[in-house]
Write an enzyme that holds these catalytic residues in place. Sequence first.
Site, PDB file in Angstrom:
ATOM      1  N   THR A 192     -20.251 -20.749  18.035  1.00 36.80           N
ATOM      2  CA  THR A 192     -21.485 -21.518  17.915  1.00 36.80           C
ATOM      3  C   THR A 192     -22.625 -20.578  17.534  1.00 36.80           C
ATOM      4  OG1 THR A 192     -20.787 -23.175  19.526  1.00 36.80           O
ATOM      5  CG2 THR A 192     -23.141 -23.009  19.098  1.00 36.80           C
ATOM      6  N   PHE A 194     -26.608 -19.995  17.442  1.00 32.52           N
ATOM      7  CA  PHE A 194     -27.844 -20.394  18.103  1.00 32.52           C
ATOM      8  C   PHE A 194     -29.040 -19.812  17.355  1.00 32.52           C
ATOM      9  CE2 PHE A 194     -24.586 -20.626  21.280  1.00 32.52           C
ATOM     10  CZ  PHE A 194     -24.953 -21.650  22.149  1.00 32.52           C
TER      11      PHE A 194
END
Length: 300
Positions: A192, A194
């Site tokens: 992921t 960010f």
Amino acid sequence: MDSYPEPARRLVEAMTDAADREPRRAVAFQGAPGAYSHQAVREAFPNGLPLPCLAFEDAIEAVQSGAAARAVIPIENSLHGRVADIHFLLPESGLHITGEHFVRVRHCLLSTGPRDAIHEAMSHPQALGQVRGRLKAWGIRPVGAFDTAGAAAFVAEAQDPSIGAIASSLAAELYGLTIHAEGIEDASHNTTRFVVLDREPLTPAAGVPVMTTLMFETNHVPASLFKALGGFATNGVNLTKLESYLRDGSFTQVEFYADIEGAPGDVGVARALEELRFHTKWLRVLGTYQQARPRVLGGG
């Protein structure tokens, strides 16, 4: 805070109190303590004070109000693409992207008892989808929950050895759960990305590779996107990401999110943005920041 299971509520209260005392060190994130967003904060700002928030809007508002110095928000995942609503929230927030951070998502099977006692595992639906093969092989039934860390907190509160959770090793640490298996996701590249949001823009240090994130809406004429992006190609600017999305339920009002390599002050980028402005109804530069990892050339 009332939406969290009791073990999470206690942590949220303690973390919120610490952030209230030193808001300049506070870093807001969405989710319960132990979420992958919490992990991102700890990795990116080891001296910061993580501030858990129920929703993305709450994390953004914490920065806007000064309750937190910055926020760390997920923007895309290597398996599931962009994170819902973020592309709508960013341009309206008035905040600036000042950094990025990548978290390798390593799901764990957690519980309060032995592994062979687990009959069902709770987690966010996306996380359950990422471990579908392993759960099926173990004969464990998946059960949807609000988020991964919240599921871990619920398991800790329930003290039922037949219920497990799919969450991070950080969640296991915070809620006193046993890790039966780690890295059980079906895809080994599960990562992921960010972004860091601040009230003020940040000028990256000279000589470091940078990214610039921008959003725009093209003019509603034929070949407008082709013309708008032409300046990146002719000026040698690498376009690493481009996504379209609809606003307000309209099938004609299409907006675009893009990441490019370079800064607006670079000659090639400046020329590309000038051409982009000519072919768009509006253009917003959300931030220029140092790359957390190198991109592979060829996107633009």
